[in-house]
Design a protein around this motif. Structure first.
Motif, PDB file in Angstrom:
ATOM      1  N   ASN A  28     -20.935  -0.937 -12.685  1.00  0.00           N
ATOM      2  CA  ASN A  28     -21.159   0.049 -11.615  1.00  0.00           C
ATOM      3  C   ASN A  28     -20.834  -0.472 -10.222  1.00  0.00           C
ATOM      4  OD1 ASN A  28     -21.992   1.894 -13.513  1.00  0.00           O
ATOM      5  ND2 ASN A  28     -24.149   1.441 -13.250  1.00  0.00           N
ATOM      6  N   ILE A  29     -19.772  -1.253 -10.111  1.00  0.00           N
ATOM      7  CA  ILE A  29     -19.321  -1.679  -8.788  1.00  0.00           C
ATOM      8  C   ILE A  29     -18.699  -0.469  -8.104  1.00  0.00           C
ATOM      9  CG2 ILE A  29     -17.741  -3.184  -7.506  1.00  0.00           C
ATOM     10  CD1 ILE A  29     -20.125  -4.648  -8.797  1.00  0.00           C
ATOM     11  N   ARG A  30     -19.193  -0.163  -6.929  1.00  0.00           N
ATOM     12  CA  ARG A  30     -18.675   0.986  -6.192  1.00  0.00           C
ATOM     13  C   ARG A  30     -17.296   0.665  -5.629  1.00  0.00           C
ATOM     14  NH1 ARG A  30     -21.437   1.755  -1.640  1.00  0.00           N
ATOM     15  NH2 ARG A  30     -22.318  -0.317  -1.744  1.00  0.00           N
ATOM     16  N   ARG A  31     -16.561   1.702  -5.349  1.00  0.00           N
ATOM     17  CA  ARG A  31     -15.238   1.559  -4.733  1.00  0.00           C
ATOM     18  C   ARG A  31     -15.139   2.525  -3.552  1.00  0.00           C
ATOM     19  NH1 ARG A  31     -11.228  -1.218  -7.927  1.00  0.00           N
ATOM     20  NH2 ARG A  31     -12.158  -1.885  -9.880  1.00  0.00           N
ATOM     21  N   ASN A  32     -14.396   2.090  -2.533  1.00  0.00           N
ATOM     22  CA  ASN A  32     -14.187   2.976  -1.388  1.00  0.00           C
ATOM     23  C   ASN A  32     -13.044   3.947  -1.697  1.00  0.00           C
ATOM     24  OD1 ASN A  32     -11.789   1.562  -0.940  1.00  0.00           O
ATOM     25  ND2 ASN A  32     -12.611   0.389   0.789  1.00  0.00           N
ATOM     26  N   VAL A  33     -12.700   4.769  -0.727  1.00  0.00           N
ATOM     27  CA  VAL A  33     -11.670   5.782  -0.958  1.00  0.00           C
ATOM     28  C   VAL A  33     -10.310   5.166  -1.261  1.00  0.00           C
ATOM     29  CG1 VAL A  33     -12.791   7.625   0.356  1.00  0.00           C
ATOM     30  CG2 VAL A  33     -11.284   6.030   1.534  1.00  0.00           C
ATOM     31  N   SER A  34     -10.109   3.921  -0.843  1.00  0.00           N
ATOM     32  CA  SER A  34      -8.848   3.226  -1.124  1.00  0.00           C
ATOM     33  C   SER A  34      -8.864   2.536  -2.485  1.00  0.00           C
ATOM     34  CB  SER A  34      -8.583   2.167  -0.048  1.00  0.00           C
ATOM     35  OG  SER A  34      -8.523   2.757   1.224  1.00  0.00           O
ATOM     36  N   GLY A  35      -9.999   2.607  -3.176  1.00  0.00           N
ATOM     37  CA  GLY A  35     -10.110   1.975  -4.484  1.00  0.00           C
ATOM     38  C   GLY A  35     -10.555   0.521  -4.435  1.00  0.00           C
ATOM     39  N   GLN A  36     -10.867   0.007  -3.246  1.00  0.00           N
ATOM     40  CA  GLN A  36     -11.326  -1.378  -3.125  1.00  0.00           C
ATOM     41  C   GLN A  36     -12.785  -1.463  -3.554  1.00  0.00           C
ATOM     42  OE1 GLN A  36     -10.464  -1.727   1.089  1.00  0.00           O
ATOM     43  NE2 GLN A  36      -8.825  -3.190   0.651  1.00  0.00           N
ATOM     44  N   ARG A  37     -13.125  -2.566  -4.240  1.00  0.00           N
ATOM     45  CA  ARG A  37     -14.497  -2.788  -4.658  1.00  0.00           C
ATOM     46  C   ARG A  37     -15.385  -3.004  -3.429  1.00  0.00           C
ATOM     47  NH1 ARG A  37     -10.901  -5.232  -7.763  1.00  0.00           N
ATOM     48  NH2 ARG A  37     -11.026  -5.056 -10.023  1.00  0.00           N
ATOM     49  N   ILE A  38     -16.568  -2.419  -3.487  1.00  0.00           N
ATOM     50  CA  ILE A  38     -17.547  -2.588  -2.421  1.00  0.00           C
ATOM     51  C   ILE A  38     -18.824  -3.148  -3.050  1.00  0.00           C
ATOM     52  CG2 ILE A  38     -18.936  -1.427  -0.654  1.00  0.00           C
ATOM     53  CD1 ILE A  38     -15.934  -1.473  -0.035  1.00  0.00           C
ATOM     54  N   PHE A  39     -19.245  -4.300  -2.564  1.00  0.00           N
ATOM     55  CA  PHE A  39     -20.421  -4.984  -3.087  1.00  0.00           C
ATOM     56  C   PHE A  39     -21.564  -4.886  -2.085  1.00  0.00           C
ATOM     57  CE2 PHE A  39     -16.750  -6.909  -5.047  1.00  0.00           C
ATOM     58  CZ  PHE A  39     -17.117  -7.119  -6.361  1.00  0.00           C
ATOM     59  N   ASP A  40     -22.803  -4.951  -2.596  1.00  0.00           N
ATOM     60  CA  ASP A  40     -23.977  -4.952  -1.721  1.00  0.00           C
ATOM     61  C   ASP A  40     -24.873  -6.146  -2.065  1.00  0.00           C
ATOM     62  OD1 ASP A  40     -25.389  -4.233  -4.040  1.00  0.00           O
ATOM     63  OD2 ASP A  40     -25.476  -2.131  -3.502  1.00  0.00           O
ATOM     64  N   GLN A  41     -26.022  -6.215  -1.436  1.00  0.00           N
ATOM     65  CA  GLN A  41     -26.929  -7.338  -1.626  1.00  0.00           C
ATOM     66  C   GLN A  41     -27.390  -7.462  -3.078  1.00  0.00           C
ATOM     67  OE1 GLN A  41     -27.564  -9.765   0.551  1.00  0.00           O
ATOM     68  NE2 GLN A  41     -28.770 -10.788  -1.008  1.00  0.00           N
ATOM     69  N   THR A  42     -27.604  -6.343  -3.733  1.00  0.00           N
ATOM     70  CA  THR A  42     -28.005  -6.369  -5.144  1.00  0.00           C
ATOM     71  C   THR A  42     -26.931  -7.041  -5.993  1.00  0.00           C
ATOM     72  OG1 THR A  42     -29.276  -4.351  -4.830  1.00  0.00           O
ATOM     73  CG2 THR A  42     -28.736  -4.935  -7.092  1.00  0.00           C
ATOM     74  N   ASP A  43     -25.672  -6.777  -5.676  1.00  0.00           N
ATOM     75  CA  ASP A  43     -24.567  -7.409  -6.402  1.00  0.00           C
ATOM     76  C   ASP A  43     -24.556  -8.918  -6.166  1.00  0.00           C
ATOM     77  OD1 ASP A  43     -23.581  -4.915  -7.398  1.00  0.00           O
ATOM     78  OD2 ASP A  43     -22.617  -4.574  -5.459  1.00  0.00           O
ATOM     79  N   ILE A  44     -24.842  -9.337  -4.942  1.00  0.00           N
ATOM     80  CA  ILE A  44     -24.911 -10.778  -4.636  1.00  0.00           C
ATOM     81  C   ILE A  44     -26.012 -11.430  -5.466  1.00  0.00           C
ATOM     82  CG2 ILE A  44     -25.522 -12.484  -2.866  1.00  0.00           C
ATOM     83  CD1 ILE A  44     -24.120 -10.710  -0.827  1.00  0.00           C
ATOM     84  N   GLU A  45     -27.163 -10.782  -5.523  1.00  0.00           N
ATOM     85  CA  GLU A  45     -28.282 -11.324  -6.310  1.00  0.00           C
ATOM     86  C   GLU A  45     -27.917 -11.416  -7.786  1.00  0.00           C
ATOM     87  OE1 GLU A  45     -31.507  -8.743  -5.247  1.00  0.00           O
ATOM     88  OE2 GLU A  45     -31.483  -9.445  -3.161  1.00  0.00           O
ATOM     89  N   TRP A  46     -27.260 -10.404  -8.308  1.00  0.00           N
ATOM     90  CA  TRP A  46     -26.852 -10.412  -9.715  1.00  0.00           C
ATOM     91  C   TRP A  46     -25.820 -11.512  -9.961  1.00  0.00           C
ATOM     92  CZ3 TRP A  46     -27.966 -10.191 -14.374  1.00  0.00           C
ATOM     93  CH2 TRP A  46     -27.041 -10.004 -15.380  1.00  0.00           C
ATOM     94  N   LEU A  47     -24.867 -11.672  -9.060  1.00  0.00           N
ATOM     95  CA  LEU A  47     -23.868 -12.740  -9.211  1.00  0.00           C
ATOM     96  C   LEU A  47     -24.519 -14.110  -9.159  1.00  0.00           C
ATOM     97  CD1 LEU A  47     -21.010 -11.164  -7.123  1.00  0.00           C
ATOM     98  CD2 LEU A  47     -20.854 -11.832  -9.537  1.00  0.00           C
ATOM     99  N   THR A  48     -25.523 -14.267  -8.319  1.00  0.00           N
ATOM    100  CA  THR A  48     -26.261 -15.531  -8.263  1.00  0.00           C
ATOM    101  C   THR A  48     -26.946 -15.798  -9.598  1.00  0.00           C
ATOM    102  OG1 THR A  48     -26.599 -15.262  -5.892  1.00  0.00           O
ATOM    103  CG2 THR A  48     -28.084 -16.784  -7.030  1.00  0.00           C
TER     104      THR A  48
END
Length: 120
Positions: A28-48
């Motif tokens: 469920n990684i969000r993407r902007n209108v250009s299709g680029q991945r957009i990450f948030d703090q929750t994603d950083i915590e999960w990656l950690t």
């Protein structure tokens, strides 16, 4: 945050981040209108957390299972705990094995110390 920023913050390469997404570790990684991945703090915590699990030797397949359980919500807490308990047992066994190996190395170092003393 864009993928380059998340890569810098987590010290995980862009290639690896894309691989994690492809393999189902990043869901469920969000993407902007250009299709680029957009990450948030929750994603950083999960990656950690992914990095921690990997550093303990958990196989990617098990991390993927953990990711799917995490995404399914709190009704999977028991399953996630069981997965971690199993991993804990495996880690304890590996630590014990490594401690045994360390003892062999220590024994050999002591044997060399004794031989060196005998030569002096």
């Amino acid at each position: 945050m864009k993928i380059s920023e998340i890569s810098e913050k987590t010290n995980i390469s862009i290639h690896t981040l894309r691989y994690y997404e492809k393999e189902g570790l990043l869901l469920n990684i969000r993407r902007n209108v250009s299709g680029q991945r957009i990450f948030d703090q929750t994603d950083i915590e999960w990656l950690t957390w992914i990095k921690r699990l990997k550093s303990t030797g958990m196989p990617l397949a098990e991390i993927k299972t953990f990711a799917k359980l995490r995404l399914a919500g709190t009704n999977t807490l028991h399953d996630r705990k069981l997965l971690l308990l199993t991993h804990k047992v495996n880690l304890e066994r590996e630590i014990e094995r490594l401690n045994d190996e360390l003892e062999i190395v220590r024994y050999k170092i002591n044997a060399y110390d004794e031989k060196i003393l005998d030569l002096e």
